[in-house]
Design a protein around this motif. Structure first.
Motif, short mmCIF file in Angstrom:
data_model
loop_
_atom_site.label_atom_id
_atom_site.label_comp_id
_atom_site.label_asym_id
_atom_site.label_seq_id
_atom_site.Cartn_x
_atom_site.Cartn_y
_atom_site.Cartn_z
N PRO A 1 0.79 -1.23 0.00
CA PRO A 1 0.00 0.00 0.00
C PRO A 1 0.83 1.28 0.00
CG PRO A 1 -0.99 -1.61 1.46
CD PRO A 1 0.33 -2.18 1.01
N SER A 2 2.06 1.26 0.50
CA SER A 2 2.89 2.47 0.46
C SER A 2 3.14 2.93 -0.98
CB SER A 2 4.23 2.23 1.17
OG SER A 2 5.01 1.30 0.44
N GLN A 3 3.07 1.99 -1.94
CA GLN A 3 3.32 2.32 -3.34
C GLN A 3 2.13 2.99 -4.02
OE1 GLN A 3 6.73 1.80 -4.51
NE2 GLN A 3 6.53 1.85 -2.28
N GLU A 4 0.98 3.00 -3.32
CA GLU A 4 -0.17 3.72 -3.86
C GLU A 4 0.14 5.20 -4.05
OE1 GLU A 4 -3.71 3.01 -1.58
OE2 GLU A 4 -3.62 0.84 -1.93
N ALA A 5 1.12 5.71 -3.30
CA ALA A 5 1.53 7.11 -3.44
C ALA A 5 2.01 7.41 -4.85
CB ALA A 5 2.64 7.44 -2.43
N PHE A 6 2.48 6.39 -5.57
CA PHE A 6 3.04 6.58 -6.90
C PHE A 6 2.12 6.11 -8.02
CE2 PHE A 6 6.59 5.59 -3.96
CZ PHE A 6 7.15 6.86 -3.92
N LEU A 7 1.07 5.35 -7.70
CA LEU A 7 0.27 4.67 -8.73
C LEU A 7 -0.35 5.64 -9.72
CD1 LEU A 7 -0.84 2.06 -9.92
CD2 LEU A 7 -2.77 2.23 -8.33
N TYR A 8 -0.97 6.70 -9.24
CA TYR A 8 -1.62 7.64 -10.17
C TYR A 8 -0.60 8.20 -11.16
CZ TYR A 8 -4.56 11.36 -11.96
OH TYR A 8 -5.28 12.17 -12.79
N GLY A 9 0.54 8.63 -10.67
CA GLY A 9 1.57 9.19 -11.55
C GLY A 9 2.10 8.17 -12.53
#
Length: 189
Positions: free
Chosen positions: A172-180
């Motif tokens: 879930p910490s990688q959700e910070a980058f998913l949109y980009g």
């Protein structure tokens, strides 16, 4: 005055675009790669001999690293001779996910698109571009024409997008980058 090599110019444009997109120094707490400058991780910079502060990595050094590590070493320049859009995708994906992962997407897509090996033989998904991968790419382009490059590109992007979503689901910490990632790395961005 000699004319520039069009493949070199294309590589230069790809490198400039990724450097512009990645920006200067970043040290995001959720980025497992640690500090980056111009998109080059500290580990990659050190492996290429840079020993200065990451904040001070010269743009020219970053460009040199992109050319040697992410363009020439994985043989994406050889793909560019046949399919420039595929080479550009390999380069961008390779920067973001690793060149082996990018090459694996190409090989998997080529195998899936060969119509049960009627157009060209299956190839090993060994994550390295060699004569068999290039021959399979030639076979796809011969069988499907220039439209084959577009469909192959879509297949590779589909694999890339699925990997991004799976990564965000697992960590879930990688959700910070998913949109980009989805906005800037898939399709026209």
């Amino acid at each position: 005055m000699p004319r520039p090599d069009p493949l070199t110019a294309d590589a230069d444009a790809l490198i400039d675009a990724v450097i512009d997109r990645e920006g200067r120094y970043v040290n995001h707490p959720a980025d497992r790669g640690g500090p980056t400058c111009w998109g080059i991780s500290e580990a990659v910079a050190r492996a290429q001999g840079y020993d200065g502060a990451m904040r001070e990595l010269p743009r020219t050094a970053a460009a040199s690293i992109y050319r040697s590590v992410y363009w020439l070493r994985p043989a994406f320049d050889r793909v560019a001779l046949r399919a420039p859009k595929i080479a550009a995708e390999l380069f961008d994906t390779g920067v973001n996910m690793g060149t082996g992962t990018a090459t694996g997407f190409l090989q998997r897509a080529l195998n899936a698109l060969n119509r049960a090996a009627r157009d060209y033989p299956d190839i090993a998904v060994d994550r390295a571009i060699g004569p068999r991968t290039l021959s399979a790419l030639d076979g796809l382009l011969k069988a499907r024409g220039r439209g084959g490059e577009t469909v192959l590109l879509r297949a590779m992007e589909a694999l890339q997008g699925e990997r991004y979503i799976a990564l965000a689901e697992r960590r879930p910490s990688q959700e910070a980058f998913l949109y980009g990632w989805l906005a800037n790395r898939i399709g026209d961005g």
